[in-house]
Design an enzyme around this catalytic site. Structure first.
Site, short mmCIF file in Angstrom:
data_model
loop_
_atom_site.label_atom_id
_atom_site.label_comp_id
_atom_site.label_asym_id
_atom_site.label_seq_id
_atom_site.Cartn_x
_atom_site.Cartn_y
_atom_site.Cartn_z
N ASP A 14 -69.71 -35.32 10.47
CA ASP A 14 -70.21 -34.51 9.34
C ASP A 14 -69.33 -34.79 8.13
O ASP A 14 -68.20 -35.29 8.25
CB ASP A 14 -70.17 -33.01 9.68
CG ASP A 14 -70.74 -32.16 8.55
OD1 ASP A 14 -71.86 -32.43 8.10
OD2 ASP A 14 -70.04 -31.22 8.09
N SER A 15 -69.85 -34.43 6.95
CA SER A 15 -69.04 -34.57 5.74
C SER A 15 -67.79 -33.69 5.82
O SER A 15 -66.79 -33.99 5.18
CB SER A 15 -69.88 -34.14 4.54
OG SER A 15 -70.27 -32.79 4.69
N CYS A 77 -75.07 -33.86 10.35
CA CYS A 77 -75.10 -33.57 8.93
C CYS A 77 -76.50 -33.93 8.44
O CYS A 77 -76.94 -35.08 8.61
CB CYS A 77 -74.05 -34.44 8.23
SG CYS A 77 -74.09 -34.35 6.43
N GLU A 162 -67.24 -23.45 2.79
CA GLU A 162 -66.01 -24.23 3.00
C GLU A 162 -64.79 -23.46 2.49
O GLU A 162 -63.68 -23.66 2.96
CB GLU A 162 -66.12 -25.60 2.32
CG GLU A 162 -67.17 -26.48 2.98
CD GLU A 162 -66.61 -27.77 3.56
OE1 GLU A 162 -65.66 -28.32 3.00
OE2 GLU A 162 -67.14 -28.23 4.60
N CYS A 196 -78.94 -27.32 7.05
CA CYS A 196 -77.61 -27.83 6.72
C CYS A 196 -76.70 -27.24 7.79
O CYS A 196 -76.76 -26.04 8.06
CB CYS A 196 -77.18 -27.37 5.33
SG CYS A 196 -75.43 -27.69 4.99
N HIS A 198 -73.73 -26.52 7.89
CA HIS A 198 -72.77 -25.49 7.47
C HIS A 198 -73.39 -24.08 7.51
O HIS A 198 -72.67 -23.09 7.65
CB HIS A 198 -72.33 -25.73 6.02
CG HIS A 198 -71.31 -26.80 5.84
ND1 HIS A 198 -71.57 -28.13 6.05
CD2 HIS A 198 -70.02 -26.72 5.43
CE1 HIS A 198 -70.48 -28.84 5.78
NE2 HIS A 198 -69.52 -28.01 5.40
N1 DGL Z 1 -73.31 -30.19 6.62
C1 DGL Z 1 -74.02 -31.05 5.73
C2 DGL Z 1 -75.51 -30.98 6.03
O1 DGL Z 1 -75.91 -30.63 7.14
C3 DGL Z 1 -73.87 -30.83 4.24
C4 DGL Z 1 -72.56 -30.59 3.68
C5 DGL Z 1 -72.29 -31.30 2.40
O2 DGL Z 1 -72.90 -31.01 1.36
O3 DGL Z 1 -71.43 -32.15 2.47
O4 DGL Z 1 -76.30 -31.31 5.17
#
Ligand code: DGL
Length: 277
Positions: A14-15, A77, A162, A196, A198
């Site tokens: 993931d990012s 991600c 975050e 997403c 997150h």
């Molecule tokens: N967790 C990432 C996703 O599922 C996005 C996070 C980011 O913007 O880096 O899209």
């Protein structure tokens, strides 16, 4: 272990921290495998970056996971799945190693969403990058062409998560703002995908403002069950994977910071190592 006793964990990328919400469910559903997580925290968030940048960063991280022994990598991600997965699968993997596999999180989610909605109106909350890629609309059309899909980009949600700003009036404001926008596009939505990885951390705040009777879908369990089925259908991959229950965590940024935040997403203490890109 696999037949040759080599370390071959399932790579999870993931990012930043979001993929840990998926890894948490993978470990619950398939505890025996080894897992190697990589968060590209130094370059997160990816959500508003261009196609080329997300592709370049994702490919670089996937290569690192391959170099560490992964035969199979899951892009946990949505932004990377939307903007980089197809090119990596079609262009890069045949050159790197045709036996290796990279999977994403959008397809498994779109394969099941039609089983939840009765009104056939579905909402997607995601990053700007995922929304502008149109990936959810394209994939849902393949499996459930009768569904109407309404997307809403929520660019503030990842930074709020975050930074662990979950319980305050500012977060309530940004959650309500996007819920209102989604429901003003269609009052018939009965199922919303948190597209997403997150966003599961915001689930309690979203639920606070959500009208009754709406299903909120998070991806962890969906992706994990889909991966389990994938491995069942692909014994040639399943037998390559090592199974000692090891979990390794890498971050491209500060390990101290990663370890502090990661437990919120993973639900257990995490001890990471630094990966220099
Ligand atoms: N967790 C990432 C996703 O599922 C996005 C996070 C980011 O913007 O880096 O899209």
């Amino acid at each position: 272990m696999n037949s040759s006793n080599t370390y071959s964990p399932i790579g999870v990328f993931d990012s930043g921290y979001g993929g840990l919400t998926v890894l948490k469910e993978m470990v619950a559903v398939m505890p025996g495998y080894d897992y190697l997580y990589l968060g590209d925290n130094a370059r997160a968030p990816y959500g508003s970056r261009s196609f080329d940048t997300v592709y370049e960063y994702t490919l670089e991280c996937v290569r690192h996971l391959f170099n560490k022994g992964c035969e199979l990598v899951v892009l946990a991600c949505n932004t990377a799945s939307a903007k980089a997965l197809r090119t990596i699968q079609q262009k890069d993997l045949p050159l790197i190693d045709p036996k290796k596999r990279v999977l994403g999180v959008i397809r498994p989610t779109t394969e099941v969403v039609g089983n939840y909605t009765k009104t056939h109106h579905v909402g997607i909350f995601a990053t700007s990058g995922t929304v502008s890629s149109g990936s959810y609309i394209i994939e849902i059309e393949k499996f459930f062409p009768e569904l109407k899909v309404f997307q809403e980009a929520c660019p503030m949600w990842v930074p709020l998560i975050e930074n662990n700003e979950l319980n305050n009036a500012g977060t309530d404001y940004f959650v309500k703002k996007h819920l209102d926008a989604l429901f003003s596009a269609s009052g018939k939505i009965d199922t919303i995908i948190l597209g997403c990885t997150h966003y599961p951390l915001l689930k309690p705040v979203i639920e606070k403002h959500l009208p009754a009777g709406i299903t909120l879908l998070t991806q962890g369990a969906i992706v994990s069950n889909s991966l389990k089925e994938y491995l069942f259908r692909h014994p040639e991959m399943e037998t390559c994977l090592s199974k000692t229950g090891k979990r390794d965590f890498f971050t491209t940024d500060s390990v101290t910071q990663f370890d502090t935040h990661a437990s919120l997403f993973f639900g257990q203490e995490v001890k990471s190592k630094h990966l220099h890109l």
